[in-house]
Write a protein that holds these residues in place. Sequence first.
Motif, mmCIF file in Angstrom:
data_model
loop_
_atom_site.group_PDB
_atom_site.id
_atom_site.type_symbol
_atom_site.label_atom_id
_atom_site.label_comp_id
_atom_site.label_asym_id
_atom_site.label_seq_id
_atom_site.Cartn_x
_atom_site.Cartn_y
_atom_site.Cartn_z
ATOM 1 N N HIS A 5 -5.310 -39.701 -36.832
ATOM 2 C CA HIS A 5 -5.635 -39.400 -35.434
ATOM 3 C C HIS A 5 -4.381 -39.360 -34.581
ATOM 4 C CE1 HIS A 5 -10.185 -40.409 -35.484
ATOM 5 N NE2 HIS A 5 -9.826 -39.606 -36.451
ATOM 6 N N ALA A 6 -3.458 -40.283 -34.836
ATOM 7 C CA ALA A 6 -2.207 -40.304 -34.074
ATOM 8 C C ALA A 6 -1.410 -39.028 -34.327
ATOM 9 C CB ALA A 6 -1.385 -41.542 -34.443
ATOM 10 N N THR A 7 -1.356 -38.596 -35.573
ATOM 11 C CA THR A 7 -0.657 -37.365 -35.908
ATOM 12 C C THR A 7 -1.312 -36.180 -35.220
ATOM 13 O OG1 THR A 7 0.056 -38.254 -38.025
ATOM 14 C CG2 THR A 7 0.049 -35.859 -37.814
ATOM 15 N N GLY A 8 -2.641 -36.149 -35.234
ATOM 16 C CA GLY A 8 -3.365 -35.066 -34.578
ATOM 17 C C GLY A 8 -3.103 -35.019 -33.087
ATOM 18 N N ARG A 9 -3.079 -36.166 -32.455
ATOM 19 C CA ARG A 9 -2.804 -36.218 -31.005
ATOM 20 C C ARG A 9 -1.384 -35.741 -30.701
ATOM 21 N NH1 ARG A 9 -6.202 -40.527 -28.210
ATOM 22 N NH2 ARG A 9 -8.250 -39.776 -28.813
ATOM 23 N N ARG A 10 -0.422 -36.165 -31.533
ATOM 24 C CA ARG A 10 0.963 -35.696 -31.325
ATOM 25 C C ARG A 10 1.027 -34.180 -31.478
ATOM 26 N NH1 ARG A 10 2.239 -40.398 -34.147
ATOM 27 N NH2 ARG A 10 2.468 -39.252 -36.087
ATOM 28 N N LEU A 50 -9.595 -20.539 -26.257
ATOM 29 C CA LEU A 50 -10.085 -21.819 -26.767
ATOM 30 C C LEU A 50 -9.347 -22.044 -28.081
ATOM 31 C CD1 LEU A 50 -12.883 -19.957 -25.758
ATOM 32 C CD2 LEU A 50 -13.316 -22.340 -25.254
ATOM 33 N N CYS A 51 -8.605 -23.140 -28.162
ATOM 34 C CA CYS A 51 -7.677 -23.349 -29.275
ATOM 35 C C CYS A 51 -8.098 -24.481 -30.196
ATOM 36 C CB CYS A 51 -6.288 -23.688 -28.743
ATOM 37 S SG CYS A 51 -5.560 -22.446 -27.675
ATOM 38 N N GLU A 52 -7.932 -24.228 -31.477
ATOM 39 C CA GLU A 52 -8.013 -25.264 -32.513
ATOM 40 C C GLU A 52 -6.579 -25.577 -32.909
ATOM 41 O OE1 GLU A 52 -9.401 -27.852 -35.541
ATOM 42 O OE2 GLU A 52 -10.387 -27.014 -33.790
ATOM 43 N N VAL A 53 -6.224 -26.859 -32.938
ATOM 44 C CA VAL A 53 -4.872 -27.265 -33.318
ATOM 45 C C VAL A 53 -4.951 -27.978 -34.660
ATOM 46 C CG1 VAL A 53 -2.846 -28.638 -32.683
ATOM 47 C CG2 VAL A 53 -4.212 -27.519 -30.891
ATOM 48 N N LYS A 54 -4.192 -27.473 -35.642
ATOM 49 C CA LYS A 54 -4.095 -28.101 -36.961
ATOM 50 C C LYS A 54 -2.697 -28.679 -37.103
ATOM 51 C CE LYS A 54 -5.180 -25.969 -40.788
ATOM 52 N NZ LYS A 54 -5.523 -24.981 -41.833
ATOM 53 N N THR A 55 -2.621 -29.971 -37.349
ATOM 54 C CA THR A 55 -1.336 -30.636 -37.533
ATOM 55 C C THR A 55 -1.279 -31.162 -38.960
ATOM 56 O OG1 THR A 55 -1.362 -31.299 -35.220
ATOM 57 C CG2 THR A 55 0.206 -32.426 -36.652
ATOM 58 N N ARG A 56 -0.266 -30.731 -39.693
ATOM 59 C CA ARG A 56 -0.114 -31.156 -41.083
ATOM 60 C C ARG A 56 1.362 -31.372 -41.366
ATOM 61 N NH1 ARG A 56 -4.761 -30.850 -40.139
ATOM 62 N NH2 ARG A 56 -6.466 -29.995 -41.363
ATOM 63 N N SER A 57 1.663 -32.397 -42.141
ATOM 64 C CA SER A 57 3.060 -32.634 -42.519
ATOM 65 C C SER A 57 3.470 -31.734 -43.683
ATOM 66 C CB SER A 57 3.281 -34.103 -42.880
ATOM 67 O OG SER A 57 2.420 -34.466 -43.937
ATOM 68 N N ASP A 58 2.512 -31.265 -44.451
ATOM 69 C CA ASP A 58 2.786 -30.374 -45.584
ATOM 70 C C ASP A 58 2.730 -28.930 -45.095
ATOM 71 O OD1 ASP A 58 2.985 -29.074 -47.990
ATOM 72 O OD2 ASP A 58 0.978 -29.609 -48.673
ATOM 73 N N ALA A 59 3.835 -28.227 -45.190
ATOM 74 C CA ALA A 59 3.903 -26.850 -44.691
ATOM 75 C C ALA A 59 2.858 -25.961 -45.364
ATOM 76 C CB ALA A 59 5.299 -26.280 -44.904
ATOM 77 N N ALA A 60 2.613 -26.154 -46.651
ATOM 78 C CA ALA A 60 1.641 -25.321 -47.366
ATOM 79 C C ALA A 60 0.241 -25.507 -46.796
ATOM 80 C CB ALA A 60 1.660 -25.643 -48.854
ATOM 81 N N ALA A 61 -0.073 -26.705 -46.339
ATOM 82 C CA ALA A 61 -1.410 -26.976 -45.801
ATOM 83 C C ALA A 61 -1.667 -26.185 -44.525
ATOM 84 C CB ALA A 61 -1.584 -28.466 -45.540
ATOM 85 N N LEU A 62 -0.608 -25.803 -43.817
ATOM 86 C CA LEU A 62 -0.784 -25.038 -42.589
ATOM 87 C C LEU A 62 -1.214 -23.601 -42.869
ATOM 88 C CD1 LEU A 62 2.230 -26.333 -40.501
ATOM 89 C CD2 LEU A 62 -0.195 -26.865 -40.192
ATOM 90 N N ILE A 98 -3.617 -22.914 -33.549
ATOM 91 C CA ILE A 98 -2.229 -23.327 -33.377
ATOM 92 C C ILE A 98 -1.940 -24.332 -34.480
ATOM 93 C CG2 ILE A 98 -0.552 -24.460 -31.875
ATOM 94 C CD1 ILE A 98 -2.209 -23.420 -29.518
ATOM 95 N N THR A 99 -0.916 -24.036 -35.262
ATOM 96 C CA THR A 99 -0.540 -24.955 -36.330
ATOM 97 C C THR A 99 0.726 -25.696 -35.914
ATOM 98 O OG1 THR A 99 0.767 -23.299 -37.534
ATOM 99 C CG2 THR A 99 -1.568 -23.501 -38.116
ATOM 100 N N VAL A 100 0.766 -26.974 -36.244
ATOM 101 C CA VAL A 100 1.895 -27.816 -35.876
ATOM 102 C C VAL A 100 2.349 -28.572 -37.118
ATOM 103 C CG1 VAL A 100 2.705 -29.706 -34.408
ATOM 104 C CG2 VAL A 100 0.969 -28.106 -33.540
ATOM 105 N N ARG A 101 3.634 -28.493 -37.381
ATOM 106 C CA ARG A 101 4.236 -29.284 -38.455
ATOM 107 C C ARG A 101 5.257 -30.211 -37.816
ATOM 108 N NH1 ARG A 101 8.163 -27.613 -43.311
ATOM 109 N NH2 ARG A 101 8.036 -29.589 -44.424
ATOM 110 N N PRO A 102 4.942 -31.521 -37.786
ATOM 111 C CA PRO A 102 5.880 -32.458 -37.151
ATOM 112 C C PRO A 102 7.227 -32.428 -37.855
ATOM 113 C CG PRO A 102 3.780 -33.519 -37.635
ATOM 114 C CD PRO A 102 3.766 -32.189 -38.326
ATOM 115 N N GLY A 103 8.266 -32.580 -37.067
ATOM 116 C CA GLY A 103 9.619 -32.638 -37.615
ATOM 117 C C GLY A 103 10.333 -33.867 -37.088
#
Length: 119
Positions: A5-10, A50-62, A98-103
Amino acid sequence: MDGGHATGRRGERAAERFLRRRGWTVLARRWRAAGGEIDLVVARGGALVLCEVKTRSDAAALDEPLTAAQRARMRRAARAWLALHPPPDGAEVRMDLITVRPGRLRARVRHLPGAAAPP
């Protein structure tokens, strides 16, 4: 709050910053309706998105497409939003991903317009 959840919020905050820098106005965050949630609702010019945000640390998952169930939940929530907040006549209404990959220094954000069929 667990790590997911924290990752998703970020990721949602990174997506919001990304959109604001490009001139979008945020109308709602994490808007919930029966059967679904819209992560971000934004507007710019004659467009309501209206946006869906997907946050994943694995680039392939995006690269995973939205599942049929995710698209159905998005459409239900979008219809509920639009029933309460009708867009002006002639407004373009769409659903984006919107896809987000934390760095370490900065998140990588990718905006995919029209990723789901309009409500």
